[in-house]
Design a protein around this motif. Structure first.
Motif, PDB file in Angstrom:
ATOM      1  N   ASP A  30       0.828  -1.211   0.000  1.00 33.08           N
ATOM      2  CA  ASP A  30       0.000   0.000   0.000  1.00 33.08           C
ATOM      3  C   ASP A  30       0.862   1.261   0.000  1.00 33.08           C
ATOM      4  OD1 ASP A  30       0.767  -0.687   2.658  1.00 33.08           O
ATOM      5  OD2 ASP A  30      -0.796   0.622   3.459  1.00 33.08           O
ATOM      6  N   ILE A  31       1.971   1.249   0.728  1.00 31.24           N
ATOM      7  CA  ILE A  31       2.847   2.422   0.742  1.00 31.24           C
ATOM      8  C   ILE A  31       3.538   2.574  -0.613  1.00 31.24           C
ATOM      9  CG2 ILE A  31       4.924   3.413   1.776  1.00 31.24           C
ATOM     10  CD1 ILE A  31       4.021   2.281   4.434  1.00 31.24           C
ATOM     11  N   ALA A  32       3.956   1.467  -1.218  1.00 30.78           N
ATOM     12  CA  ALA A  32       4.575   1.525  -2.541  1.00 30.78           C
ATOM     13  C   ALA A  32       3.611   2.108  -3.562  1.00 30.78           C
ATOM     14  CB  ALA A  32       5.029   0.140  -2.960  1.00 30.78           C
ATOM     15  N   ALA A  33       2.351   1.728  -3.496  1.00 31.30           N
ATOM     16  CA  ALA A  33       1.356   2.258  -4.437  1.00 31.30           C
ATOM     17  C   ALA A  33       1.149   3.749  -4.226  1.00 31.30           C
ATOM     18  CB  ALA A  33       0.042   1.508  -4.272  1.00 31.30           C
ATOM     19  N   ARG A  34       1.111   4.181  -2.968  1.00 31.74           N
ATOM     20  CA  ARG A  34       0.942   5.617  -2.695  1.00 31.74           C
ATOM     21  C   ARG A  34       2.140   6.422  -3.194  1.00 31.74           C
ATOM     22  NH1 ARG A  34      -1.224   5.511   3.521  1.00 31.74           N
ATOM     23  NH2 ARG A  34      -3.148   4.364   3.150  1.00 31.74           N
ATOM     24  N   LEU A  35       3.351   5.884  -3.021  1.00 31.16           N
ATOM     25  CA  LEU A  35       4.540   6.581  -3.513  1.00 31.16           C
ATOM     26  C   LEU A  35       4.534   6.664  -5.034  1.00 31.16           C
ATOM     27  CD1 LEU A  35       7.323   5.199  -1.167  1.00 31.16           C
ATOM     28  CD2 LEU A  35       6.423   7.521  -1.242  1.00 31.16           C
ATOM     29  N   GLN A  36       4.081   5.611  -5.702  1.00 27.63           N
ATOM     30  CA  GLN A  36       3.992   5.649  -7.159  1.00 27.63           C
ATOM     31  C   GLN A  36       2.963   6.675  -7.601  1.00 27.63           C
ATOM     32  OE1 GLN A  36       3.250   1.610  -8.282  1.00 27.63           O
ATOM     33  NE2 GLN A  36       5.429   1.122  -8.440  1.00 27.63           N
ATOM     34  N   ALA A  37       1.882   6.816  -6.838  1.00 27.51           N
ATOM     35  CA  ALA A  37       0.851   7.798  -7.187  1.00 27.51           C
ATOM     36  C   ALA A  37       1.382   9.222  -7.032  1.00 27.51           C
ATOM     37  CB  ALA A  37      -0.385   7.598  -6.315  1.00 27.51           C
ATOM     38  N   LEU A  38       2.271   9.446  -6.052  1.00 25.42           N
ATOM     39  CA  LEU A  38       2.870  10.769  -5.882  1.00 25.42           C
ATOM     40  C   LEU A  38       3.748  11.130  -7.065  1.00 25.42           C
ATOM     41  CD1 LEU A  38       4.052  10.926  -2.161  1.00 25.42           C
ATOM     42  CD2 LEU A  38       2.332  12.355  -3.235  1.00 25.42           C
ATOM     43  N   GLY A  39       4.405  10.146  -7.640  1.00 23.93           N
ATOM     44  CA  GLY A  39       5.306  10.400  -8.755  1.00 23.93           C
ATOM     45  C   GLY A  39       6.689  10.783  -8.259  1.00 23.93           C
ATOM     46  N   ARG A  40       7.509  11.249  -9.171  1.00 23.90           N
ATOM     47  CA  ARG A  40       8.888  11.606  -8.855  1.00 23.90           C
ATOM     48  C   ARG A  40       8.967  13.092  -8.538  1.00 23.90           C
ATOM     49  NH1 ARG A  40      13.241   8.129 -11.140  1.00 23.90           N
ATOM     50  NH2 ARG A  40      12.254   6.132 -11.504  1.00 23.90           N
ATOM     51  N   VAL A  41       8.464  13.446  -7.391  1.00 20.53           N
ATOM     52  CA  VAL A  41       8.492  14.834  -6.937  1.00 20.53           C
ATOM     53  C   VAL A  41       8.983  14.870  -5.494  1.00 20.53           C
ATOM     54  CG1 VAL A  41       6.605  15.560  -8.431  1.00 20.53           C
ATOM     55  CG2 VAL A  41       6.105  14.746  -6.140  1.00 20.53           C
ATOM     56  N   ILE A  42       9.371  16.056  -5.070  1.00 18.73           N
ATOM     57  CA  ILE A  42       9.711  16.259  -3.664  1.00 18.73           C
ATOM     58  C   ILE A  42       8.534  17.000  -3.048  1.00 18.73           C
ATOM     59  CG2 ILE A  42      11.298  17.356  -2.061  1.00 18.73           C
ATOM     60  CD1 ILE A  42      13.455  17.029  -4.198  1.00 18.73           C
ATOM     61  N   ASP A  43       7.754  16.297  -2.265  1.00 20.22           N
ATOM     62  CA  ASP A  43       6.543  16.870  -1.665  1.00 20.22           C
ATOM     63  C   ASP A  43       6.452  16.428  -0.216  1.00 20.22           C
ATOM     64  OD1 ASP A  43       4.083  17.928  -1.091  1.00 20.22           O
ATOM     65  OD2 ASP A  43       3.086  17.057  -2.838  1.00 20.22           O
ATOM     66  N   PRO A  44       7.199  17.090   0.689  1.00 18.09           N
ATOM     67  CA  PRO A  44       7.229  16.660   2.095  1.00 18.09           C
ATOM     68  C   PRO A  44       5.860  16.541   2.757  1.00 18.09           C
ATOM     69  CG  PRO A  44       8.975  18.232   1.697  1.00 18.09           C
ATOM     70  CD  PRO A  44       8.120  18.204   0.461  1.00 18.09           C
ATOM     71  N   PRO A  45       4.923  17.479   2.573  1.00 21.69           N
ATOM     72  CA  PRO A  45       3.641  17.316   3.253  1.00 21.69           C
ATOM     73  C   PRO A  45       2.877  16.053   2.829  1.00 21.69           C
ATOM     74  CG  PRO A  45       3.887  19.580   2.498  1.00 21.69           C
ATOM     75  CD  PRO A  45       5.003  18.786   1.907  1.00 21.69           C
ATOM     76  N   ARG A  46       2.855  15.777   1.527  1.00 23.52           N
ATOM     77  CA  ARG A  46       2.135  14.583   1.054  1.00 23.52           C
ATOM     78  C   ARG A  46       2.880  13.303   1.434  1.00 23.52           C
ATOM     79  NH1 ARG A  46       0.520  15.403  -5.025  1.00 23.52           N
ATOM     80  NH2 ARG A  46      -0.259  13.301  -4.705  1.00 23.52           N
ATOM     81  N   THR A  47       4.227  13.351   1.424  1.00 25.96           N
ATOM     82  CA  THR A  47       4.999  12.181   1.821  1.00 25.96           C
ATOM     83  C   THR A  47       4.845  11.910   3.302  1.00 25.96           C
ATOM     84  OG1 THR A  47       6.592  12.714   0.076  1.00 25.96           O
ATOM     85  CG2 THR A  47       7.291  11.134   1.729  1.00 25.96           C
TER      86      THR A  47
END
Length: 50
Positions: A30-47
């Protein structure tokens, strides 16, 4: 045993222990899927929400 062979054995043990500590279990799916949904960005609040 000579000093060189003792040091070689100690060095081999240190390398083995260090390598064993570095291995972790796989990331939960589930965490891997969420990280893939975020994409290759630096987004501390969403991470941090993960």
């Amino acid at each position: 045993m000579s000093l060189k062979s003792v040091l070689g054995v100690v060095a081999a043990l240190i390398i083995t222990v260090t390598a064993a500590q570095g291995q972790e279990g796989p990331m939960p799916a589930d965490i891997a899927a969420r990280l893939q949904a975020l994409g290759r960005v630096i987004d501390p609040p969403r991470t941090a929400a993960l």
